[in-house]
Design an enzyme around this catalytic site. Structure first.
Site, PDB file in Angstrom:
ATOM      1  N   GLY A 191     -71.983 -47.410 -92.739  1.00 29.97           N
ATOM      2  CA  GLY A 191     -71.003 -46.817 -93.641  1.00 29.97           C
ATOM      3  C   GLY A 191     -69.611 -47.359 -93.370  1.00 29.97           C
ATOM      4  O   GLY A 191     -68.839 -47.620 -94.297  1.00 29.97           O
ATOM      5  N   ARG A 215     -77.075 -34.780 -90.937  1.00 30.95           N
ATOM      6  CA  ARG A 215     -77.190 -34.505 -89.499  1.00 30.95           C
ATOM      7  C   ARG A 215     -77.195 -33.017 -89.169  1.00 30.95           C
ATOM      8  O   ARG A 215     -77.710 -32.619 -88.132  1.00 30.95           O
ATOM      9  CB  ARG A 215     -76.034 -35.156 -88.737  1.00 30.95           C
ATOM     10  CG  ARG A 215     -76.324 -36.548 -88.378  1.00 30.95           C
ATOM     11  CD  ARG A 215     -75.314 -37.139 -87.415  1.00 30.95           C
ATOM     12  NE  ARG A 215     -75.609 -38.559 -87.332  1.00 30.95           N
ATOM     13  CZ  ARG A 215     -74.740 -39.512 -87.081  1.00 30.95           C
ATOM     14  NH1 ARG A 215     -73.477 -39.202 -86.880  1.00 30.95           N
ATOM     15  NH2 ARG A 215     -75.118 -40.766 -87.017  1.00 30.95           N
ATOM     16  N   ASP A 224     -69.246 -37.609 -84.441  1.00 32.71           N
ATOM     17  CA  ASP A 224     -70.546 -38.262 -84.207  1.00 32.71           C
ATOM     18  C   ASP A 224     -71.302 -37.656 -83.024  1.00 32.71           C
ATOM     19  O   ASP A 224     -72.441 -38.036 -82.757  1.00 32.71           O
ATOM     20  CB  ASP A 224     -70.337 -39.759 -83.968  1.00 32.71           C
ATOM     21  CG  ASP A 224     -69.863 -40.464 -85.236  1.00 32.71           C
ATOM     22  OD1 ASP A 224     -70.161 -39.966 -86.343  1.00 32.71           O
ATOM     23  OD2 ASP A 224     -69.193 -41.498 -85.120  1.00 32.71           O
TER      24      ASP A 224
HETATM   25  C1  S3P Z   1     -65.776 -44.022 -88.335  1.00 38.56           C
HETATM   26  C2  S3P Z   1     -65.416 -42.813 -88.875  1.00 38.56           C
HETATM   27  C3  S3P Z   1     -66.310 -41.640 -88.933  1.00 38.56           C
HETATM   28  C4  S3P Z   1     -67.501 -41.796 -88.006  1.00 38.56           C
HETATM   29  C5  S3P Z   1     -68.124 -43.162 -88.083  1.00 38.56           C
HETATM   30  C6  S3P Z   1     -67.103 -44.225 -87.720  1.00 38.56           C
HETATM   31  C7  S3P Z   1     -64.804 -45.137 -88.365  1.00 38.56           C
HETATM   32  O1  S3P Z   1     -66.782 -41.506 -90.255  1.00 38.56           O
HETATM   33  O2  S3P Z   1     -68.478 -40.814 -88.298  1.00 38.56           O
HETATM   34  O3  S3P Z   1     -69.227 -43.265 -87.191  1.00 38.56           O
HETATM   35  O4  S3P Z   1     -65.010 -46.138 -87.634  1.00 38.56           O
HETATM   36  O5  S3P Z   1     -63.812 -45.030 -89.083  1.00 38.56           O
HETATM   37  P1  S3P Z   1     -65.918 -40.730 -91.379  1.00 38.56           P
HETATM   38  O6  S3P Z   1     -64.662 -41.453 -91.551  1.00 38.56           O
HETATM   39  O7  S3P Z   1     -66.753 -40.772 -92.632  1.00 38.56           O
HETATM   40  O8  S3P Z   1     -65.742 -39.335 -90.856  1.00 38.56           O
END
Ligand code: S3P
Length: 437
Positions: free
Chosen positions: A96, A351, A320
């Site tokens: 993501g 989750r 996380d």
């Molecule tokens: C991350 C932000 C978080 C986290 C992901 C890494 C990042 O997600 O859960 O593992 O590197 O910016 P969200 O921004 O959707 O909360």
């Protein structure tokens, strides 16, 4: 073919070890290196599938990314706006962060790029990033919110001032990255502080960025038509990966381990704060700064834990780590209530549900009330169940650790996706004395 796996009862974990590099910082080092002029030499890069997806994406857009040795990479940047149209879809696999941050990059380039991902990523919401980027000038062909999507960047982006509707560092980062391409000032206003690696690294690469606290949170402003200059980045150990070793040492009797060079940026340490409140013997030693980020060695000794109430405001700093904390809560006497976990529903899996279902499968009382997860712990956990991971690396690792301390081994349906974030997880745990089957 998925391979099921179990942790076996373990004790006396010991050793001084390192975990792979921080995933969030690794993605950003590659992306900002590609957007900068000159060279960015990276040491300690996380060489897991998620980050490799980012290296492949920036390479497909014309950046020169060289692997010099273990964790050692050199990115020759193209400068802001210097990327070229990809000739094939950009495949972000399970990541993501890679997909969403790269949407901010594509927004500023006047060409089309098709984004694809695996089954888990294709279920995750993209509208949260696309909506603000659309206000700046990004467009796309298909129905939006999910991959696959063909994005159409703009010749000229508009700066915006945007109130983040969800506490997401990925959304914030995509907007700030797009802001590099827009004339004038782009602002993101966040009510709750989310991880700030984008702000730190963009400033370190020479972007003009200010952070102003306001009544409810903070405003981050970035000056557009920017120029980034490549700079060396030493990636610290990932506190989200260290969380699994920390949990194992707390639960396995007689353990005493040290995990070296871990990122202790306060936007990432909620898990450790919570564990200390639960009675865990955890100390940060040898605190220091590296490439603009605070790091320390974390020493953990086996401890008896007590249930606590974890406030919703802490969620962004440990987002996380809830699956692992929930499994630890199974061994903490009394009730642990974790509040405000709505964002957990849109991670690599839902989750919140996957964690509650997993706990129930191993006979631990767990319930969801609104956005809260409540776990009732005790000294002993029966274990012995079968946990479905739903393609989610953190669910797999959390229940393998729970299995190390439960009476009967817990079977985890699939561990193949652990390599998306934590290469060598089983081998590293075994080097500390943990046993698996
Ligand atoms: C991350 C932000 C978080 C986290 C992901 C890494 C990042 O997600 O859960 O593992 O590197 O910016 P969200 O921004 O959707 O909360």
């Amino acid at each position: 073919m998925a391979k099921s796996f179990s942790g076996l009862h373990s004790s006396d974990l010991s050793g001084v070890v390192k975990v792979p590099g921080d995933k969030s910082i690794s993605h950003r080092a590659i992306i900002f290196g590609a957007l900068a002029t000159g060279e960015t030499e990276i040491t300690g890069l996380l060489e897991a599938e998620d980050v490799i997806s980012t290296t492949k994406a920036v390479s497909a857009l014309g950046a020169n990314v060289k692997h010099l040795g273990p964790g050692h990479w050199l990115v020759s940047g193209l400068g802001i706006g210097g990327m070229t149209a990809p000739t094939a879809p950009l495949d972000f696999g399970n990541s993501g962060t890679a997909a969403r941050l790269m949407m901010g990059v594509i927004a500023g380039h006047n060409f089309e790029a098709k984004f694809i991902g695996d089954e888990s990523l294709s279920r995750r919401p993209m509208a949260r990033v696309l909506e603000p980027l659309n206000l700046m000038g990004l467009n796309w062909h298909e129905e939006f919110d999910h991959l696959p999507l063909t994005l159409i960047g703009a010749e000229r982006l508009m700066p915006i001032s945007y109130n983040l509707p969800v506490p997401s560092a990925q959304v914030k980062s995509a907007i700030l990255i797009a802001g590099l391409f827009a004339p004038g000032i782009t602002e993101v206003i966040e009510e709750e502080a989310t991880r700030d690696h984008t702000e730190r690294m963009l400033s370190y690469f020479g972007a003009k960025l200010t952070i102003t606290p306001n009544e409810s949170g903070r405003t981050i402003a970035i000056e557009g038509d920017a120029e980034l200059k490549g700079a060396p980045v030493a990636v610290p150990g990932d506190p989200s990966s260290a969380a699994f070793l920390t949990a194992a040492a707390l639960l396995c009797p007689g353990s005493d381990i040290t995990i070296q060079s871990i990122l202790i940026n306060p936007t990432r340490t909620g898990f450790y704060t919570t564990l200390q409140e639960m009675g865990a013997d955890i100390t940060f030693e040898n605190e220091r700064m590296e490439s603009g980020e605070p790091i320390a060695d974390i020493r953990v000794k086996a401890s008896k834990l007590t249930g606590v109430d974890v406030p919703a405001e802490r969620a962004p700093s440990m987002i996380d780590e809830y699956p692992m904390l929930s499994c630890l809560a199974a061994f903490a006497t009394g009730e642990t209530r974790m509040r405000g976990l709505n964002e957990l529903r849109v991670k690599e899996s839902d989750r919140l549900k996957a964690t509650a279902d997993g706990l129930k499968a191993v006979s631990v009382p767990a319930r969801i009330e609104g956005d809260d997860l409540i776990v009732t712990g005790s000294d002993t956990v029966a274990g012995g169940g079968y946990v479905k991971t739903h393609l989610d690396h953190r669910i797999a690792m959390s229940f393998l650790i729970l299995s190390l301390a439960s009476k009967e081994p817990v079977v985890v349906d699939d561990i193949s996706m652990i390599k998306t974030s934590f290469t060598g997880f089983v081998e590293l745990m075994e080097s500390l004395g943990a046993r698996f089957k």
